[in-house]
Design a protein around this motif. Structure first.
Motif, short mmCIF file in Angstrom:
data_model
loop_
_atom_site.label_atom_id
_atom_site.label_comp_id
_atom_site.label_asym_id
_atom_site.label_seq_id
_atom_site.Cartn_x
_atom_site.Cartn_y
_atom_site.Cartn_z
N THR A 140 30.44 125.88 -22.79
CA THR A 140 31.19 126.61 -21.76
C THR A 140 30.54 127.95 -21.43
N VAL A 141 29.93 128.58 -22.43
CA VAL A 141 29.25 129.86 -22.20
C VAL A 141 27.75 129.58 -22.11
N ASP A 148 19.30 134.23 -13.91
CA ASP A 148 19.51 135.41 -14.75
C ASP A 148 20.99 135.79 -14.77
N THR A 149 21.81 134.80 -15.09
CA THR A 149 23.26 134.96 -15.07
C THR A 149 23.87 134.19 -16.24
N THR A 150 24.88 134.76 -16.85
CA THR A 150 25.66 134.06 -17.87
C THR A 150 27.01 133.70 -17.26
N VAL A 151 27.43 132.45 -17.44
CA VAL A 151 28.72 132.00 -16.93
C VAL A 151 29.56 131.48 -18.08
N ARG A 152 30.85 131.54 -17.89
CA ARG A 152 31.80 130.89 -18.80
C ARG A 152 32.64 129.93 -17.98
N PHE A 233 26.17 123.65 -13.93
CA PHE A 233 26.77 124.70 -14.75
C PHE A 233 27.50 125.76 -13.92
N LEU A 234 27.54 125.57 -12.61
CA LEU A 234 28.25 126.51 -11.75
C LEU A 234 29.62 125.99 -11.34
N ARG A 235 29.96 124.79 -11.80
CA ARG A 235 31.28 124.23 -11.48
C ARG A 235 32.33 124.84 -12.41
N ASN A 236 33.47 125.14 -11.83
CA ASN A 236 34.62 125.63 -12.60
C ASN A 236 34.29 126.88 -13.42
N GLU A 239 34.31 133.09 -15.67
CA GLU A 239 33.81 134.45 -15.72
C GLU A 239 32.29 134.40 -15.61
N GLN A 240 31.68 135.48 -15.15
CA GLN A 240 30.22 135.53 -15.12
C GLN A 240 29.72 136.96 -15.28
N TRP A 241 28.48 137.05 -15.79
CA TRP A 241 27.86 138.35 -16.05
C TRP A 241 26.41 138.30 -15.60
N ILE A 242 25.90 139.39 -15.09
CA ILE A 242 24.49 139.48 -14.72
C ILE A 242 23.65 139.52 -16.00
N GLY A 243 22.60 138.72 -16.04
CA GLY A 243 21.72 138.68 -17.21
C GLY A 243 22.33 137.92 -18.37
#
Length: 262
Positions: A140-141, A148-152, A233-236, A239-243
């Motif tokens: 999920t994370v 260059d992005t982290t998603v949850r 990995f961009l579905r649903n 939260e997201q963070w740069i880098g």
């Protein structure tokens, strides 16, 4: 307080409540099979720093020389290492590596992911209280290198029996791994194949929370055994963070020199 901060606090409370109930954890071997020797030392150093009393680190370099300095990276942790023939399909390479492990529990580790301080304890505790054959966390994370992005992401439920877990967290007893025939001798999709073997043996799969494991998705999705493209990995996304997310709970907090902790 964001969702992640809330969930980290809740998981910390849960760990504190579970610890006296779980008691001593069994011995565990964290098993790393890698074709990228430049990533082995950083991962061994990361594993050695995790919270687990009886941990053995097993390293197999698949088709490449073992790097120097393994024992230094492992510190006081016991480390077992071997070079494997490049002609071995990945499933057979895993079987040879896992055969070197002496832990009652064995946990598969990927060379480029991040693991939080309590990650291995989480898995051992989950294996105890769930009674499942195979346990692991979810992807999920995710750090998406190409963006260059982290998603949850949001999918599935926490603390539940499931049909899929992340390959780089798969944990089971060495006895159960032998009972299902070991890792299937396939070149790709070894994690899916093991899940199938567990189901065919009437075993169960369980996932706890998603705190403490960060999956890294590199630029080249073909370099992964799981070949979904970055859009998957961009579905649903929740939260997201740069880098790369810098967070102690995921082992990615930053040192004074500005580099991630590994």
């Amino acid at each position: 307080m964001g969702d992640l901060a809330w969930d980290v606090a809740a998981v910390n409370q849960r760990r504190a409540a579970l610890q006296p109930l779980i008691g001593p954890t069994p011995s565990m071997s964290a098993v790393l099979v890698s074709q990228r020797p430049e990533l082995i030392i950083p991962m061994v150093r990361q594993l050695a720093a995790l919270h687990y009393d009886k941990l053995e680190i097993v390293v197999a370099s698949h088709g490449a020389p073992l790097p120097d300095g393994l024992q230094t990276a492992a510190g006081e942790r016991p480390v077992v290492a071997r070079e494997l023939d490049s002609a071995l399909v990945f499933g057979d390479a895993l079987n040879q590596a896992f055969a070197m492990a002496s832990g009652d529990l064995v946990s598969k580790v990927d060379d480029d992911d991040y693991y939080g301080y309590h990650h291995l304890w989480d898995l051992a505790a989950t294996h105890t209280y769930s009674g499942a054959t195979l346990v692991g966390k979810t992807t999920t994370v995710v750090y998406l290198e190409a963006l260059d992005t982290t998603v949850r992401r949001v999918f599935g439920a926490r603390e539940t029996f499931t049909h899929r877990i992340a390959g780089g967290t798969m944990t089971l007893s060495a006895q159960d791994l032998r009972a299902v025939g070991g890792w299937p001798a396939v070149p790709r999709g070894v994690d899916t194949a093991l899940l199938r073997s567990v189901r065919e043996a009437s075993g169960t799969v369980y996932q706890p929370h998603d705190i403490g494991y960060l999956y890294v998705r590199g630029h080249d999705h073909q370099a992964h055994t799981w070949t979904a493209d970055v859009g998957h990995f961009l579905r649903n996304v929740r939260e997201q963070w740069i880098g790369l997310l810098q967070h102690a709970a995921f082992g990615t907090d930053v040192n004074s020199d500005g580099a991630p902790s590994r």
